[in-house]
Design an enzyme around this catalytic site. Structure first.
Site, PDB file in Angstrom:
ATOM      1  N   ASP A  68     -90.970  12.149  34.003  1.00 22.69           N
ATOM      2  CA  ASP A  68     -91.600  10.921  34.472  1.00 22.69           C
ATOM      3  C   ASP A  68     -92.564  10.452  33.384  1.00 22.69           C
ATOM      4  O   ASP A  68     -92.964  11.228  32.513  1.00 22.69           O
ATOM      5  CB  ASP A  68     -92.351  11.216  35.778  1.00 22.69           C
ATOM      6  CG  ASP A  68     -93.119  10.015  36.283  1.00 22.69           C
ATOM      7  OD1 ASP A  68     -92.556   8.904  36.248  1.00 22.69           O
ATOM      8  OD2 ASP A  68     -94.277  10.189  36.703  1.00 22.69           O
ATOM      9  N   ASP A 111     -95.143  14.001  38.521  1.00 21.98           N
ATOM     10  CA  ASP A 111     -96.423  14.284  39.169  1.00 21.98           C
ATOM     11  C   ASP A 111     -96.666  13.462  40.427  1.00 21.98           C
ATOM     12  O   ASP A 111     -97.693  13.615  41.073  1.00 21.98           O
ATOM     13  CB  ASP A 111     -97.574  14.030  38.191  1.00 21.98           C
ATOM     14  CG  ASP A 111     -97.844  12.548  37.990  1.00 21.98           C
ATOM     15  OD1 ASP A 111     -96.872  11.760  38.026  1.00 21.98           O
ATOM     16  OD2 ASP A 111     -99.017  12.174  37.807  1.00 21.98           O
TER      17      ASP A 111
END
Length: 807
Positions: free
Chosen positions: A471, A670
């Site tokens: 990400d 996250d």
């Protein structure tokens, strides 16, 4: 959840079976019955009347052992289908244990209520069995444990009965569910770890009970120099306690995994404010909302459903879906999603998807399904056990038959000694310790390195990963907007433009406002609070600072107020091309400058990506951010591939696409929006600075939030798997040598059989070897090299050799 009408019930075990994919079927009284496996079919064929009668009474004969299945959680329907994480074809109504591998079944339908009944049960059994097993070891081996204390002499003939009294509750209570699963595996002809445990404990305990209660039944070959028959109560008890420790650790890990799903379910509000035909608003439970209902959403509230805005304007925090910290402006006709957070404006939303059809609910389902799809590393031992257990039993039977037929007198005594010695020397202590000991030491070492592994499978699998999906926000970047540049217009200085903007934004809760105010404070720029503050939805903010009219926002706001910003547009576009967000500042109707806000790239990101490339990984960046920003970050970090504008289901599909192409995929993220992809990847990796949902969905958490940790984790994975293989060689090596000796192959040379006491000593030696080898992981040279490599790379990043893209 109702069962599928095209499925049928296995009359032997009560599982739900799809006739199209059933493993076996049989005809009886003109009817066709379908079964989950050949074992159930064979049992049914032998006694069909018995199983049909049991099925008619709503009972099953082998799924739950000899105890009834516990009730499902209260928030799940009574007909909820449960399935095995390791064997998805195993399906039944209600909780239970898998007859193939012995694992606890999990509900297909995620539950907001944690069902920790099995964890509490096993923990209670461990707390009772542990102290008794310790006391038993002291009594049985007291002279070695406490040198100088003549425990054996002091207890005398009563020692055997004391050991029996201590061992009985450990075996009969603490070990009962393990023995039940082992017996079930034997009945189903599906050998696994519980088969080994049941045989090992059963033989050791039964032998010892007979040795205490009727020692006269044992021939001379069972006796030591003093004429005593060896007792193995402590072996049986310690095996049970060690296995219970492993089961409790596994159940705790699975409970933490389920916490991710429960937290996701909790993101949705429990009620909604529904607008009636007369305009009146009533608060109703969320399950009463229907498609087409108009719902009022106040500032700061969570959106209850997926739908589109019919009235009002506001900014909506969609970070749970996109991972991006900057709220998105929403107006009439725009789509909104359940679980996202409304900003400062009021919205009226028309429901388009409710209940299980919302995007949030689909995320919950995706996370739960991906978690269930994983097979534990213990499956390796179970596959080996499928061959090992029958082979050991066959060896014992053959040894008994050969000695009973061809051995010297007393033939049966020799035959019994040989068979029991074979079973005892093959007791599964070392095999049961081979994987858990390595995993236990490895996870402890990993924790000291800032790596938190959730389960053993992640340690085993990480070394095989060839694609790392990362990400952007919070993983490659810091995850929060920061002021990165102030470019004043002609006639204004930098501090004046920043002071006016910070004074105005001090009244706003927007993440961009926070970044500007914090930037002014970090630069030591003083500013006064604004008056007459007003927020123009979708454009920016206006107000009065130090008696001057100030506007801050996009080009639309500047045009509306007649401010000419043409001289600043080129510079703004250039910065936007680098992935920055640019806003214009106007003071008293004149362009004062631009402020650039960005989510800065982590200082160590470039060096970490270079190390990951050197470790043989292909890097794919998967982000919910816009293509322009994503490409700018990828170019600086030399990412191999970029997928932008990705929602949670897009991220999941991308991971599945890579897996379908034959890749082993690790996913590092996250945010809540990363949870489905984290759960679906072979190894999900969460940043320690991220959300709880991400960390619960992932199998590995990097406590320091540093991607260098993946390099260290892969080195640990390789060392641990190598150590496990060595342990299995030790475990099976002793059996390969010991079983033939116990069976009597050396009798023609020595004139004697291996004593069961020596067989037990050899069994213990294999366990000691496994433990000693596992402890070597605490000082693995490969891991020291990985740490040293990271340290030197970190030093370069702090010095003049820092890569250009990291500056």
């Amino acid at each position: 959840m109702s069962t599928n009408t095209t499925t049928v019930i296995d009359p032997v075990c009560g599982m739900t079976v799809d006739p199209a994919t059933a493993r076996a079927s049989a005809e009886h009284d003109g009817r066709t019955f379908h079964f989950c496996c050949e074992g159930c079919r064979d049992l049914f064929a032998a006694e069909p009347a018995k199983y049909l009668a049991a099925a008619a009474d709503g009972e099953s004969s082998c799924c739950h052992g000899d105890r009834p299945a516990p009730p499902p959680p209260e928030d799940l329907p009574k007909d909820t289908v449960y399935t095995c994480p390791m064997h998805p074809e195993v399906r039944q109504i209600g909780p239970g244990t898998c007859p193939d591998c012995g694992m606890a079944l999990e509900p297909d339908l995620p539950s907001a209520e944690e069902d920790d009944s099995e964890l509490r049960d096993f923990t209670r059994r461990l707390w009772i069995g542990g102290p008794l097993a310790l006391a038993l070891v002291v009594v049985a081996m007291g002279d070695m444990v406490l040198p100088g204390a003549p425990i054996h002499e002091g207890l005398g003939a009563a020692r055997g009965w004391i050991e029996l009294v201590l061992a009985l509750p450990v075996v009969a209570y603490s070990g009962w569910p393990l023995l039940v699963r082992g017996v079930a595996s034997i009945r189903r002809m599906k050998p696994n770890m519980f088969t080994l445990i049941a045989i090992g404990v059963g033989v050791a305990f039964a032998h010892s009970v007979v040795a205490v209660a009727a020692p006269g039944l044992f021939p001379k070959g069972f006796r030591d120099a003093q004429g005593q028959v060896g007792l193995y109560f402590e072996a049986a008890a310690v095996i049970i306690v060690l296995v219970l420790v492993g089961q409790v650790l596994e159940l705790r890990a699975r409970s933490r995994t389920g916490a991710a799903v429960r937290e996701l379910i909790g993101l949705a509000p429990s009620t909604a404010r529904r607008e009636g035909p007369d305009g009146e608003v009533e608060e109703v439970p969320l399950d009463q909302v229907r498609v087409g209902d108009l719902l009022r959403v106040r500032p700061g509230e969570k959106l209850p459903v997926d739908g589109h805005v019919v009235r009002g304007r506001s900014s909506v925090d969609e970070s749970m879906l996109t991972g991006e910290p900057i709220p998105i402006d929403k107006g009439e006709g725009d789509e909104v999603s359940a679980g996202t957070v409304n900003g400062t404006g009021a919205l009226t939303v028309k429901a388009a998807s409710v209940g299980a059809d919302t995007l949030l609910s689909r995320i919950v389902q995706m996370v739960a399904a991906a978690q269930r799809s994983r097979a534990p590393v213990q499956g390796l031992v179970d596959r080996v056990s499928a061959v090992f257990v029958p082979a050991v039993v066959a060896a014992a039977v053959i040894a008994f038959a050969v000695w009973a037929t061809f051995g010297p007198e007393p033939r049966l005594a020799y035959a019994l000694v040989a068979a029991v010695s074979v079973l005892i020397i093959a007791c599964p202590c070392a095999l049961g310790l081979a994987t858990p000991m390595s995993i236990m030491v490895a996870t402890g070492r990993a924790a000291r390195m800032g790596l938190l592994f959730k389960d053993a499978e992640a340690i085993e699998t990480l070394r095989q990963v060839d694609v790392l999906v990362v990400d952007k926000t919070g993983t490659l970047t810091e995850g929060a907007p920061r002021l990165v540049a102030v470019e004043p217009a002609a006639g204004f200085d930098e501090d004046a433009a920043l002071a006016a903007a910070a004074g105005l934004e001090g009244e706003s809760e927007h993440p961009l406002a926070h970044a500007i105010v914090q930037g002014a404070q970090e630069r030591g720029v003083a500013f006064e609070a604004a008056t007459d503050f007003d927020s123009v939805t979708g454009q920016g903010v206006v107000g009065s600072v130090s008696g001057r009219d100030v506007a801050l926002g996009n080009e639309a706001l500047m045009d509306a107020r007649g401010v000419d910003v043409s001289a600043l547009v080129a510079g703004a576009e250039r910065r936007r091309g680098d992935g920055e967000t640019v806003v214009f500042v106007a003071i008293d109707g004149r362009a004062a400058g631009t402020l650039a806000v960005a989510d800065p790239i982590r200082t160590e990101a470039a060096a970490a990506i270079a190390d990951l490339h050197a470790d043989g990984l292909r890097i794919v960046m998967l982000t919910g951010d816009a293509r322009r920003t994503a490409d700018a970050v990828a170019k600086r970090l030399r990412i191999d591939e970029v997928v932008a504008d990705a929602r949670p289901d897009d991220k999941l599909r991308e991971v599945e696409r890579l897996q379908a192409d034959g890749h082993k995929v690790a996913m590092a993220g996250d945010g809540i929006n990363d949870a489905p992809a984290l759960a679906a990847a072979e190894v999900g990796i969460a940043m320690g600075t991220g959300t709880d949902v991400a960390m619960e969905s992932a199998a590995l958490t990097l406590v320091r939030g540093d991607l260098h940790g993946i390099v260290r984790a892969r080195a640990l994975s390789r060392a641990t798997v190598r150590n496990i293989r060595q342990n299995l060689v030790f475990a099976f090596g002793y059996n390969a040598l010991g079983v033939p000796i116990a069976a009597g192959v050396l009798y023609p040379l020595t004139g004697s059989l291996l004593s069961p006491m020596l067989a037990a000593a050899a069994m213990s030696l294999s366990s000691v070897s496994v433990i000693g080898n596992a402890l070597r992981l605490r000082t693995s040279g490969a891991l020291e090299e990985a740490d040293a490599s990271h340290g030197s790379e970190r030093s370069r990043a702090d010095g003049h050799d820092k890569p250009r893209s990291a500056r």
